[in-house]
Motif scaffolding. Sequence first.
Motif, short mmCIF file in Angstrom:
data_model
loop_
_atom_site.label_atom_id
_atom_site.label_comp_id
_atom_site.label_asym_id
_atom_site.label_seq_id
_atom_site.Cartn_x
_atom_site.Cartn_y
_atom_site.Cartn_z
N GLY A 49 0.84 -1.19 0.00
CA GLY A 49 0.00 0.00 0.00
C GLY A 49 0.87 1.24 0.00
N THR A 50 0.64 2.13 -0.94
CA THR A 50 1.36 3.40 -1.00
C THR A 50 0.43 4.46 -0.44
N HIS A 51 0.89 5.10 0.64
CA HIS A 51 -0.01 6.07 1.28
C HIS A 51 0.12 7.45 0.66
N ARG A 52 -0.89 8.25 0.91
CA ARG A 52 -0.90 9.62 0.42
C ARG A 52 0.27 10.39 1.02
N THR A 53 0.70 11.41 0.34
CA THR A 53 1.72 12.31 0.87
C THR A 53 1.07 13.20 1.92
N TYR A 54 1.68 13.23 3.09
CA TYR A 54 1.22 14.08 4.19
C TYR A 54 2.34 15.04 4.53
N GLY A 55 2.20 16.30 4.13
CA GLY A 55 3.27 17.27 4.35
C GLY A 55 4.51 16.83 3.60
N ARG A 56 5.56 16.60 4.34
CA ARG A 56 6.82 16.17 3.74
C ARG A 56 6.96 14.65 3.67
N PHE A 57 6.00 13.91 4.21
CA PHE A 57 6.10 12.45 4.33
C PHE A 57 5.41 11.73 3.17
N SER A 58 6.10 10.72 2.62
CA SER A 58 5.51 9.82 1.63
C SER A 58 6.13 8.44 1.84
N GLY A 59 5.42 7.42 1.42
CA GLY A 59 5.99 6.09 1.60
C GLY A 59 5.01 4.98 1.33
N SER A 60 5.39 3.80 1.76
CA SER A 60 4.57 2.62 1.53
C SER A 60 4.76 1.62 2.65
N MET A 61 3.83 0.67 2.73
CA MET A 61 3.92 -0.40 3.71
C MET A 61 3.30 -1.64 3.08
N GLY A 62 3.72 -2.78 3.59
CA GLY A 62 3.19 -3.99 2.99
C GLY A 62 3.45 -5.22 3.84
N GLY A 63 3.07 -6.33 3.28
CA GLY A 63 3.24 -7.59 3.97
C GLY A 63 3.35 -8.75 3.00
N TRP A 64 3.73 -9.89 3.54
CA TRP A 64 3.96 -11.10 2.74
C TRP A 64 3.66 -12.29 3.62
N VAL A 65 3.03 -13.32 3.06
CA VAL A 65 2.71 -14.54 3.78
C VAL A 65 3.06 -15.73 2.89
N LEU A 66 3.64 -16.77 3.48
CA LEU A 66 4.03 -17.98 2.74
C LEU A 66 3.58 -19.22 3.50
N ASP A 67 3.05 -20.18 2.76
CA ASP A 67 2.75 -21.51 3.28
C ASP A 67 3.36 -22.51 2.30
#
Length: 174
Positions: A49-67
Motif C-alpha cells: 500500500g502506497t499512502h498519500r503524501t502528508y506534508g513532507r512524508f511519503s511512503g509505503s507499507m506492505g506484507g507477505w505470507v508464505l505456506d
Amino acid sequence: VRGEMKDLGGFFRAIRGSFAGRRYKHEEIVAGETGTQFRNDTNEFEFLGTHRTYGRFSGSMGGWVLDRSFAATGEEALSPPVDQTGAAVHLYEEVTFHHATLQAGGRFDYASYTPLGSDLPARDFSTFSGSVGLLIQPPAFDHRSSIAVSVARTSRYPALEELYFFGPHPGNFA
C-alpha cells in the motif's frame, strides 16, 4: 493472480496485491521404476500500500505470507517432509525537504519450519533488516547532481534446504 487499485480516496492512494499458488511434483525414474518422488507446494500472498503524501512524508507499507509443504520420498530423499510458514511486514518512508530527502525503511520477517515424521526439531526465526539514507541535491548544481549516503543492516533466516537436507544430492552434486 495480481491486482492493483490506483487513485484511491482514503489513506492509501494505491494498493497492490498478488497471490501465487504453485504445485510442483516430479519423479526420478531409475531402470524403469520410480525411485524418488519430490513435491513442493507453496501458497504466497503479497500486499503493498502506497499512502498519500502528508506534508513532507511519503511512503509505503506492505506484507507477505508464505505456506509451503515440501516432501521427498524414496531412495534419494533429501530431507524429511517439512512444512514451512512465513510472514513479513515492511515500511518505507521518505521525508522531503527542498534540497534533501531522508529515507528510512525496515522489514521484519518470521519463519517457522516443522519436520513431519522425524525426530528433527521444529525451528522458527525472526529477523529484522533496515536502512537509513540521506539524499542531498546541492543548490549549486541546480538539481542536476546528488550526493547519497546510506547505512543498511540486513539479515535472513536459513532456508529449509539449509536446515533439513541430509547432505549433497547425488543427482546434481549440490
